[in-house]
Design a protein around this motif. Structure first.
Motif, PDB file in Angstrom:
ATOM      1  N   GLY A  63       0.800  -1.220   0.000  1.00  0.00           N
ATOM      2  CA  GLY A  63       0.000   0.000   0.000  1.00  0.00           C
ATOM      3  C   GLY A  63       0.827   1.261   0.000  1.00  0.00           C
TER       4      GLY A  63
ATOM      5  N   PHE B 284       2.828   0.673  -5.088  1.00  0.00           N
ATOM      6  CA  PHE B 284       2.715   1.419  -6.340  1.00  0.00           C
ATOM      7  C   PHE B 284       4.086   1.969  -6.715  1.00  0.00           C
ATOM      8  CE2 PHE B 284       2.147   5.729  -8.241  1.00  0.00           C
ATOM      9  CZ  PHE B 284       1.735   5.292  -9.497  1.00  0.00           C
TER      10      PHE B 284
ATOM     11  N   THR C 274      -3.177   3.241  -5.536  1.00  0.00           N
ATOM     12  CA  THR C 274      -2.637   1.891  -5.720  1.00  0.00           C
ATOM     13  C   THR C 274      -3.093   1.384  -7.082  1.00  0.00           C
ATOM     14  OG1 THR C 274      -4.543   0.844  -4.670  1.00  0.00           O
ATOM     15  CG2 THR C 274      -2.652   1.373  -3.251  1.00  0.00           C
TER      16      THR C 274
END
Length: 452
Positions: free
Chosen positions: A302, A333, A364
Motif C-alpha cells: 500500500g 505502487f 494503488t
C-alpha cells in the motif's frame, strides 16, 4: 576437466543446492571437482583473495552453486563477483554455468544476473539448472540433474555457449541541477507524510548525491536520507531461519529493529543507487537479504516506492524486471524510476510529483503477472510450511492471502453449460451471435450503472 564449484550459499557444506553438485560429482567420477565456499568465507576473501585467484586460474569450468535470495543471488556471492572484477584476473575463454535451488520465485532474474556478470568477465556461459529445493529427492529431479550436466559436458566439447551480447555504449551521466530553494509546483502536500530515501551513496559519488538533493528540494513533503552503507551490518543473511517463528534475526546488530522502526514506518520509500555489476550492488543486496527477518510478509503493501538511479538503466532489462517485480509482489505502487541518462532534472521532478500524488490520493494499482504469479508461489509455500514459518502464516491468514481453493461453483456451473453449448453444432448454430452478447451482459450492466 577441472571444475571449480563456487558455492555462494552462506551455509557452506549445509547448502541444499550443494547437495545436487555433490550428487553430480558421484555420478561423473571422471571429472575433477574442487570447491570454493565463497558464501561462508567472504570476509576472509575480502582480506586475502589469493587462494580464490589460484582456484579460478586453474579451473576449466566455473560452476556457480547457490540458493536464490530475494530475486538474485545471496549478497555474499554479489560481493565475491565484485572482488573477482576488482582483482583484474583474466578468465576469458573459460566456461561457466550455474545450479540454483529455490521455489522458482524469480529464479530467472537470478540466473540472468550471473550470466551477465560471467559474460562481463569473458566467460563462455552455458545455461544453468534451476531446480526446486526438493528435486534431488525424486528420481525425476535426479535424472534432470544428470541430463543437465551431460548437456554441459557436450556443450564444452562442441564449443556451444550463449552468444555474447553486442557491446553497448554506456549512457552519459547528465549533470543534475540542485535548486537553491524548493520548487513550487502547486502540488498539494499530504499532511505529516514522511518519505525515506534509502541509499548506499559513497562520499565521492557526487552525481547520485545531487540526484537525491534535487529530489528532496522538489518533493512537497518531508523526507530524510538513510545511508545503509553507514549502518554496521555484521553480514548478509545466513538463511538460518532463526527468524521464522518470531521475526527475530540471529545477528545482534539490531538491523531488524532498525528496519522496522526507522524505514518501514515511512509513508513511502525511495531507493537511490548507482548501477553496479548489473544490480544495485552488494551493499543493497545485503540490505535486501537481511529483510528476510520479515519473512515473506508484504509489510509495506500500500505504500508507494520510487527509484533514483545513476547509470545505464535502459541497458539493464534484468534489473528493470527486478525493480518492477519487487513493487508488484510487495503490493507497492511504483511511482517511477528517475535516471541520469537523458533528462534527469525532469525525471526527478516527475518522480517527486507522482510520489506526492500517490501519497495524497492513497493511489494503488492491481497487480500484474509479476505480482500475481509471485504471490501465488509464496501463498503455496507458506501454507505448506506454516508449521515452521509461523509469523508468515499468521500474516497471510490475517490479510486474506490464502485465496484457495477456488470454490466459485456458480461460475463453474455456467462454464459447464457454455461448454455443452459449444460442443453441440446444432445448439451453437442456433445461438449464433447471442453467445458473445451473453458474455458481455454483466459488464454492460456495470457500464450502464455508471451513467446514472
Amino acid at each position: 576437466m577441472k571444475i571449480l564449484v563456487i558455492n555462494g550459499s552462506p551455509k557452506a557444506n549445509y547448502s541444499i543446492t550443494l547437495q545436487t553438485v555433490l550428487y553430480l560429482e558421484k555420478r561423473f567420477p571422471r571429472q575433477e571437482f574442487t570447491y570454493l565456499n565463497v558464501g561462508a568465507q567472504i570476509k576472509l576473501l575480502e582480506k586475502d583473495f589469493s587462494s580464490a585467484r589460484t582456484a579460478l586460474e586453474t579451473a576449466d569450468l566455473l560452476l556457480f552453486s547457490y540458493p536464490v535470495y530475494t530475486f538474485i543471488a545471496p549478497s555474499q556471492l554479489h560481493r565475491f563477483i565484485e572482488l573477482v572484477k576488482a582483482s583484474g584476473i583474466d578468465l576469458s575463454g573459460k566456461y561457466a554455468t550455474q545450479i540454483t535451488t529455490s521455489k522458482h520465485f524469480y529464479d530467472v532474474t537470478a540466473h540472468r544476473y550471473i550470466q551477465d556478470n560471467c559474460q562481463d568477465l569473458g566467460l563462455k556461459f552455458i545455461r544453468g539448472l534451476s531446480a526446486d529445493m526438493d528435486d534431488l529427492l525424486s528420481k525425476k529431479g535426479q535424472m534432470e540433474a544428470r541430463k543437465f550436466f551431460s548437456y554441459v559436458l557436450w556443450s564444452i566439447k562442441h564449443k556451444s555457449f550463449e552468444p555474447f551480447p553486442a557491446p553497448g555504449t554506456p549512457a552519459a551521466r547528465i549533470a543534475v541541477t540542485v535548486p537553491q530553494n524548493a520548487v513550487d509546483y502547486k502540488a498539494p502536500s499530504p499532511a505529516a507524510k514522511k518519505v525515506s530515501i534509502v541509499t548506499d551513496c559513497r562520499g565521492e559519488d557526487t552525481q547520485l548525491k545531487s540526484m537525491i538533493e534535487r529530489f528532496q528540494a522538489v518533493l512537497p513533503c518531508e523526507s530524510r536520507v538513510i545511508n545503509i552503507r553507514e549502518y554496521p551490518m555484521r553480514g548478509g543473511c545466513l538463511g538460518c531461519f532463526n527468524c521464522a517463528s518470531d521475526g527475530k534475526c540471529i545477528y545482534t546488530d539490531g538491523f531488524d529493529r532498525f528496519l522496522r522502526e526507522e524505514i518501514q514506518t515511512s509513508d513511502a520509500i525511495v531507493y537511490a543507487f548507482t548501477i553496479s555489476d548489473h544490480s544495485m550492488g552488494s551493499v543493497f543486496k545485503c540490505y535486501d537479504d537481511r529483510q528476510f527477518c520479515n519473512g515473506h510478509r508484504t509489510v509495506t503493501m500500500g505504500s508507494p516506492i520510487g527509484y533514483l538511479i545513476s547509470g545505464s538503466y535502459s541497458a539493464e532489462p534484468n534489473l528493470q524486471m527486478i525493480l518492477e517485480g519487487r513493487s508488484q509482489v510487495g503490493g507497492n505502487f511504483l511511482a517511477g524510476v528517475a535516471t541520469d541518462e537523458t533528462d534527469p532534472n525532469h525525471e526527478i521532478d516527475r518522480l517527486a510529483l507522482t510520489l506526492n500524488y500517490a501519497l495524497s490520493h492513497r493511489h494503488t494499482q492491481p497487480q500484474n503477472f509479476y505480482g500475481v504469479g509471485g504471490m501465488k508461489i509464496f501463498r503455496d509455500l507458506i501454507y505448506l510450511m506454516q508449521g515452521m514459518m509461523k509469523a508468515d502464516h499468521q500474516f497471510y491468514k490475517a490479510h486474506g492471502q490464502y485465496d484457495f481453493p477456488q470454490k466459485h461453483r456458480g461460475t463453474m456451473l455456467k462454464m459447464y453449460l457454455v461448454g455443452a453449448l459449444l460442443s453441440s453444432p446444432k445448439l451453437k448454430e442456433k445461438a449464433g451471435g447471442h453467445i458473445n452478447e451473453g458474455m458481455i451482459a454483466p459488464y454492460k450492466k456495470v457500464v450502464e450503472g455508471a451513467m446514472r
